[in-house]
Structures are given as C-alpha cells and as structure tokens.
Design a protein around this motif. Sequence first.
Motif, short mmCIF file in Angstrom:
data_model
loop_
_atom_site.label_atom_id
_atom_site.label_comp_id
_atom_site.label_asym_id
_atom_site.label_seq_id
_atom_site.Cartn_x
_atom_site.Cartn_y
_atom_site.Cartn_z
N LEU A 186 23.92 3.83 4.43
CA LEU A 186 23.56 3.92 5.85
C LEU A 186 23.01 5.31 6.19
CD1 LEU A 186 26.36 1.89 7.64
CD2 LEU A 186 24.00 1.23 7.18
N ARG B 165 21.38 7.22 4.23
CA ARG B 165 20.02 7.31 3.71
C ARG B 165 19.03 6.53 4.57
NH1 ARG B 165 19.00 8.08 -2.21
NH2 ARG B 165 20.59 9.55 -2.89
N ILE B 166 19.43 5.35 4.97
CA ILE B 166 18.49 4.54 5.76
C ILE B 166 18.28 5.18 7.14
CG2 ILE B 166 20.01 2.91 7.00
CD1 ILE B 166 16.78 2.03 5.09
N ASP B 167 19.32 5.84 7.65
CA ASP B 167 19.16 6.50 8.95
C ASP B 167 18.10 7.58 8.91
OD1 ASP B 167 20.87 4.89 10.30
OD2 ASP B 167 22.58 6.24 10.27
N SER C 296 15.33 7.43 7.20
CA SER C 296 14.05 6.73 7.36
C SER C 296 13.86 6.25 8.78
CB SER C 296 13.98 5.52 6.42
OG SER C 296 13.83 5.95 5.09
N ILE C 297 14.95 5.79 9.38
CA ILE C 297 14.86 5.32 10.77
C ILE C 297 14.46 6.46 11.69
CG2 ILE C 297 16.22 4.47 12.72
CD1 ILE C 297 17.72 2.68 10.75
#
Lengths: 132, 132, 132, 132
Positions: free
Chosen positions: B91, B93-95, B97-98
């Motif tokens: 999460l 890591r994806i944040d 990108s977000i």
Amino acid sequence: MALTIRIVAGSTAPIYRQIVDQITRSVASGELAVGESVPSVRQLARELVINPNTVAKAYAELVDSGFLETQAGKGFFVAKRRQVYSKSERLRRIDESIDQLVNHAVTLDIEPEVIVQRLQQRFEKNLKPAGD
Amino acid sequence: MALTIRIVAGSTAPIYRQIVDQITRSVASGELAVGESVPSVRQLARELVINPNTVAKAYAELVDSGFLETQAGKGFFVAKRRQVYSKSERLRRIDESIDQLVNHAVTLDIEPEVIVQRLQQRFEKNLKPAGD
Amino acid sequence: MALTIRIVAGSTAPIYRQIVDQITRSVASGELAVGESVPSVRQLARELVINPNTVAKAYAELVDSGFLETQAGKGFFVAKRRQVYSKSERLRRIDESIDQLVNHAVTLDIEPEVIVQRLQQRFEKNLKPAGD
Amino acid sequence: MALTIRIVAGSTAPIYRQIVDQITRSVASGELAVGESVPSVRQLARELVINPNTVAKAYAELVDSGFLETQAGKGFFVAKRRQVYSKSERLRRIDESIDQLVNHAVTLDIEPEVIVQRLQQRFEKNLKPAGD
DNA sequence: GTGGTCTAGACCACA
DNA sequence: GTGGTCTAGACCACC
C-alpha cells in the motif's frame, strides 16, 4: 512565505523532476501566490547542494508549462495561471500517468476498487488545503 | 496456452518493461497457470525481433519479484505466487504512484471525476486480455 | 532523405534555437516524414562540431512541443502531428513574434503596407514546397 | 511635449529595449520633433524607478542607431533623422524577422490570414500612441 | 546580483 | 551504440 524544496536522494525520480513537481504543486495549490518570486537558481542550488544547471533545467520546464515567468536580471516569478496545453494533449499526458498506476497496481496485485478508493481519498485531502 | 506478448514500438515504456508488465498481468489474471512454462529467452527474442539481453533483463526482474522461477537447463516457469511485499508495504508503494497521479492531475487542471472514470476504463481493458 | 542543419555562427539566435527552428520547419513542411529518424544526438553534434548537450537541449524541446518522439536506446523520430498547445496559448506565442516584427519595422522605419505585402509573399512561397 | 515612457514589468522584453522601442516610435511618429530634448538619464531613471545604467544603455543604442544625439553637458536631443542603413539593407533585415514569424506560424499551425489580421491590428495600436 | 548559453566530461539505463 | 541526468566551470546579457 518560505518555499522549502526537499530532494530525496534515493528516489527514482531525477532531481530536476522533484523540483518541478514540488513547485508545480505549490503553485497549483495556491501556496505560492501569483507574482511571488521563487528562490534564484544559484540560491536554490546552494541550499540543495546541487549544480545550478539542474535547478535551471527545472525552472526552464516550469516556464515552458506556464507556471513561472522569468525577468532577465531579476529572477523567476509565479505566472498568472493559464491553459497552456490543448485538451487532447492534457488527456494524453494524464493517460500516461494512469497507465503507470494501473501497471503498478497489477504488479503489486492490488484490487482496482482499492486503488479507486485511495485515489478518491487522496483527492479529497488534496482539495482541502487545511488538511494538508 | 500460448503466451502472446505484444510490443508497441512508439510507446514511452521501454521494451523490457512491456514484457514484464504483460507477463505480470497474465499471471495475475490466471491466464498463465502456476508451473506453466514461458518461452525461452532466445525464442521470445526471435519472435519479437529484439535483443535477447532485453528479454533476459525482463525475466530477471520477474524472477526477482516472484512471478517466475528458473530451473537450470530447463527454462523459466510460473512460480507459485508468493507475495514478496507485506500488505502495508504494497500500500505504501502504490500510494506513491497515486500521489504522482494526483499531482499530475492538479498540474494539468483535470477534474478528479475524469481521472477516476478513465482509470476505471483502463482497469477494465487491462484485466480482460481478450480486449487488449 | 538527408537532413542538413546549418548553424550560423554570428547569428543572434543561440545554436540550440537554430536547430529547433530548422527541424521544426522540416517537420511542418513534411520534408521529414512521420516516423522518420533524425540524426542521433552525438552524430549531429559531431557534424556541427558542437557539444552533444546543445543538440540534446534542442531535441528535448522538440519532444516537448510534439515534433519528435524518443525511443530509449534507439534515437529520435518524427512524431505524428498533434495539437499540443491550446488555442489561447498559440495566439499568445504568435503575438510575441508579431510584436517583435512590429518593433523591428518601426525601428527600421518601414511602412506597415510593405511589411504586410512581403509577409504575404513569404507565406505563398512557403506554402508551395516546389518553390522552396 | 512631455515624453512618457511606460515600462511593463511582466514583459519578456528587457527594460532597456522597451525604452529604445518607445522613443524610436515617438520619433518615427513625429510625436518627438527634431531638436527636441529627451529627459536626462538620471531624471528618467528616477521617474521609472530603474537603474540609471539601464537608461544610459538605451540612450547609447539610440545614439548609435541615429535617433538621438548627445551634446556634452546639455543632454540628449532628437537627431535630424538619418537613415543609417540603405534601403536594401533595411529590407534584408526586416525579411529576417518576417521569416521568423512565418516559421513560427507554421510551427504553431496558425493560418496566414490570422497572422496578417493580428499584425495589422498591432500596427494600428502602435502607431497611435494615444491608444497605447 | 540575476538568468541564458555552451562546453567538457562523467555515469547510468536501454537495445 | 542510443538517450537521460548531473557536475564543474566558462562567458554573456541585463539590472
């Protein structure tokens, strides 16, 4: 208002990109007001302990995309907001970022619903300057 | 099942990334079953008319991230899916990108609703390999 | 088709600008076809006996304004024509050039009618590639 | 007749250029008569709240191009208009600016008619100081 | 002091 | 081989 830029050494993003993104954000959010000046190329380079050319490259990109203006011998200033890119070009550019996010999500095996939910939360946070 | 990889020449994404992403997706969607083999480095390189080094680099990354495993002298196989990263790490890591996407959207002055809509469209397209 | 760039040493225009203008013109006139490659950064730098960074700066600007595309490890190619800038931005930019011309005309004490007439002649010449 | 110079802070044109252009125009339009005096370097610098060096530089260029002449200890005066350049030389120089404009127009994909129309508007505005 | 251009040369990613 | 980033240092224009 003191503009503080923070460079993360280990980041995959190049230094000049980090500068562009942070100033871009400060201008878009109104944290940096129109007409306000940003640190001079040399000064910011000294602060961040990087080469002036790197700062100059970042500032040049910000001028090109309409966030800053330059006055010879004076410095860089926040420009009056205007729409530089055509609608199709803006969508083309945002789609690149969207594709990156989708790829990243698939790679990390995170459900689309989770992504969308977190994205919306992030937007809400972002649109309320008080919560920043 | 025959794995078909498609390289888009004009894409901004490097070739090795495109291979990584497409195999990742095939594994995530179950199109490629655990234990199944993928084409050899040389064979895929011939098919796509690219340098074998490029394929090798992609496979190495897939092994590293746990999607493939290699059996000496035999080739590469779809690994029993293991989550390399913890949930919180994923999460985090994806944040990143977000946040990048949100930043870019604000910069380009594109409405959150438009972003969410295009994002969902992109997810649909991507998770149905038939529509690719 | 061999692309030939000519740099004028004594010109007031910086070298990178001269490169941008000449390639821009070749692309806009169709002399350079979509998908065609331009000389590599290092090769053009060798030809013109200038620093590769100077060529790179010119090419970067051409990518940004949508005339070229880059493929990592491969080179630069003529991009499919698209409308990058918004209408207001395009008018803003052309007005800068128009103001320069008007100032120059007044300084040289040349009548507006003469300017308009020569401008129209130049446009006609320009729109007939045969006459170039 | 009182000469009024207006400096636009946000302009891309350097301050000394703006001074040169405006005095040039006033002389060309006859607003400033031959033999009339212009403000002293120091006085104009005080009025415009700029560095005297900047005014001095502008006046030097105006002397050089034949619009002003200096009388030691007295100040600067509008010179008997002489054409420094021959007619063919002036046309050669203006053609360079015209070519730049045409090049820019082609680059930005703006119709010749639009250019000519905006150019004429600009001429009208510029030659009537009242409308500035 | 400010920004703008250019050079020389290094190191990395990609094919 | 290709492009992308960064550094160090020079020279110029403008204020």
